[in-house]
Design a protein around this motif. Sequence first.
Motif, PDB file in Angstrom:
ATOM      1  N   TYR A  70      -7.627   1.087  -3.342  1.00 33.45           N
ATOM      2  CA  TYR A  70      -6.969   0.431  -2.216  1.00 33.45           C
ATOM      3  C   TYR A  70      -7.584  -0.939  -1.994  1.00 33.45           C
ATOM      4  O   TYR A  70      -8.800  -1.129  -2.102  1.00 33.45           O
ATOM      5  N   ASP A  71      -6.723  -1.878  -1.674  1.00 31.41           N
ATOM      6  CA  ASP A  71      -7.148  -3.252  -1.431  1.00 31.41           C
ATOM      7  C   ASP A  71      -6.753  -3.635  -0.011  1.00 31.41           C
ATOM      8  O   ASP A  71      -5.572  -3.762   0.303  1.00 31.41           O
ATOM      9  N   GLY A  72      -7.743  -3.805   0.854  1.00 37.65           N
ATOM     10  CA  GLY A  72      -7.460  -4.205   2.224  1.00 37.65           C
ATOM     11  C   GLY A  72      -7.117  -3.020   3.114  1.00 37.65           C
ATOM     12  O   GLY A  72      -7.360  -1.861   2.795  1.00 37.65           O
ATOM     13  N   GLY A  77       5.290  -1.962   4.098  1.00 42.56           N
ATOM     14  CA  GLY A  77       3.874  -1.751   4.384  1.00 42.56           C
ATOM     15  C   GLY A  77       3.060  -1.301   3.199  1.00 42.56           C
ATOM     16  O   GLY A  77       1.848  -1.132   3.313  1.00 42.56           O
ATOM     17  N   VAL A  78       3.697  -1.103   2.051  1.00 43.01           N
ATOM     18  CA  VAL A  78       2.980  -0.605   0.877  1.00 43.01           C
ATOM     19  C   VAL A  78       3.401  -1.412  -0.349  1.00 43.01           C
ATOM     20  O   VAL A  78       4.567  -1.403  -0.730  1.00 43.01           O
ATOM     21  N   HIS A  79       2.449  -2.085  -0.972  1.00 46.72           N
ATOM     22  CA  HIS A  79       2.706  -2.840  -2.197  1.00 46.72           C
ATOM     23  C   HIS A  79       1.860  -2.233  -3.310  1.00 46.72           C
ATOM     24  O   HIS A  79       0.659  -2.037  -3.155  1.00 46.72           O
ATOM     25  N   ILE A  80       2.485  -1.947  -4.442  1.00 46.52           N
ATOM     26  CA  ILE A  80       1.811  -1.225  -5.512  1.00 46.52           C
ATOM     27  C   ILE A  80       1.869  -2.021  -6.807  1.00 46.52           C
ATOM     28  O   ILE A  80       2.923  -2.523  -7.201  1.00 46.52           O
ATOM     29  N   THR A  81       0.744  -2.138  -7.460  1.00 50.73           N
ATOM     30  CA  THR A  81       0.674  -2.695  -8.813  1.00 50.73           C
ATOM     31  C   THR A  81      -0.197  -1.753  -9.638  1.00 50.73           C
ATOM     32  O   THR A  81      -0.988  -0.978  -9.102  1.00 50.73           O
ATOM     33  N   TYR A  82      -0.042  -1.822 -10.954  1.00 49.97           N
ATOM     34  CA  TYR A  82      -0.929  -1.015 -11.775  1.00 49.97           C
ATOM     35  C   TYR A  82      -1.088  -1.624 -13.156  1.00 49.97           C
ATOM     36  O   TYR A  82      -0.249  -2.392 -13.633  1.00 49.97           O
ATOM     37  N   GLU A  83      -2.182  -1.255 -13.764  1.00 47.19           N
ATOM     38  CA  GLU A  83      -2.503  -1.696 -15.126  1.00 47.19           C
ATOM     39  C   GLU A  83      -3.117  -0.525 -15.844  1.00 47.19           C
ATOM     40  O   GLU A  83      -4.116   0.049 -15.382  1.00 47.19           O
ATOM     41  N   GLY A  84      -2.517  -0.140 -16.966  1.00 44.43           N
ATOM     42  CA  GLY A  84      -2.986   1.041 -17.662  1.00 44.43           C
ATOM     43  C   GLY A  84      -2.797   2.263 -16.776  1.00 44.43           C
ATOM     44  O   GLY A  84      -1.704   2.547 -16.320  1.00 44.43           O
ATOM     45  N   ARG A  85      -3.887   2.960 -16.489  1.00 45.11           N
ATOM     46  CA  ARG A  85      -3.818   4.142 -15.629  1.00 45.11           C
ATOM     47  C   ARG A  85      -4.535   3.893 -14.306  1.00 45.11           C
ATOM     48  O   ARG A  85      -5.007   4.837 -13.656  1.00 45.11           O
TER      49      ARG A  85
END
Length: 392
Positions: free
Chosen positions: A348-350, A378-386
């Motif tokens: 989680y960031d922030g 209210g929810v922003h999601i990013t991902y890299e790999g797993r």
Amino acid sequence: MYDYIDMGMHQGNSDERIILLINKLNKGTASESERREIDEWYDHPASAAKYGDGMSLSQKTRAKDRIFQHINAQIDLHRPSPHRRVSFPLIRSMSIAAVLLLIIGAGLFYFNPKGKQSTSEVQGTSYGVNHNTSKAFLTLASGRQIVLTGAKNGMLASQGSVTINKKTSGQIVYRADDQKTGATEFNSMTTMRGGEYRLTLADGTNVWLNAASSLRYPTIFSGKNREVELSGEAYFEVAHDATHPFRVITKKQTIEVLGTHFNINAYDKELVSKTTLLQGAVRVMVRGASRTLKPGQQAAVTLNKINLENVDVREAVAWKDGFFEFTDTDIQTIMRQISRWYDVDVVYDGKITGETFTGRVSKFLSVNQVLKLVQSPGVHITYEGRRIMVKE
């Protein structure tokens, strides 16, 4: 995976029947029984997947419009009247429409409170879940480990008068020639993240073990009590034996039964351990305190307290039937389930949003599709790999 309902729509006329009902609903001419029929259809995504392929785009659009009417109706039910006291937090009214998870054909849809289909995307490289969910290993009393994934059906091992057999992919059965002879030995079954497994103990008790869980149990139940130790989550159908109570021991509690169906969620990372009773009776014990559950009740254990409430048991056992199901659930709880099932790490960031979500979705969709459903203002999601990053 799915249990389809027929509702009298067969012999090639299922599409016509659904389309007829949708049109009558849109025109306001449907009878009460027809409304109940189509409502039942919408409430079962598997049926929509089965019967929806013959619809045109406009027909599916009308179907989605009808679903959204249901959301608005639910909001109206929870909208406070000026003549009654509000006994629930405001977020409950908002969360009803925060996320609706439904499958129509191959489509996956997210609806916001204004009824517009979300076009938000989850940023990252696409990947999906491995649909071979029988990921587990068996540890024998000797220390020998048997990797169950890919193991051939048939007898895997013998321990005294006990044989261990793999019946199908995802099921292990213990058979004892004599329950009262031989030294007590303990085995354990452990599922990995992204895996589930079913186990039949020597007394005939059936156990469904959820992802990232472990069960320790004797090969033969020879004492006064039948005791097993659980870490994680499992659903039990206990073989009735009035003279030998069955006990499930977790870090925070002991659950005692004679013969019943119940679910226990006791993951270490969950702040609350929950026992949900579907059939029979169980007693939850925590350091001197105890509560007896009736069917439809759930015991939530926090520290040394047991809180009892009536619940919809379908949510507690949805995982066993192939679904995620949430009711006013916060993003951290949702992400812990996603992490366990898709074998991903979540950070989680922030500030973490206080927004809650309500909905039901198949666990056999890709993680991309599921993540899109919890994308919101209210929810922003990013991902890299797993590695998944969640931020406000």
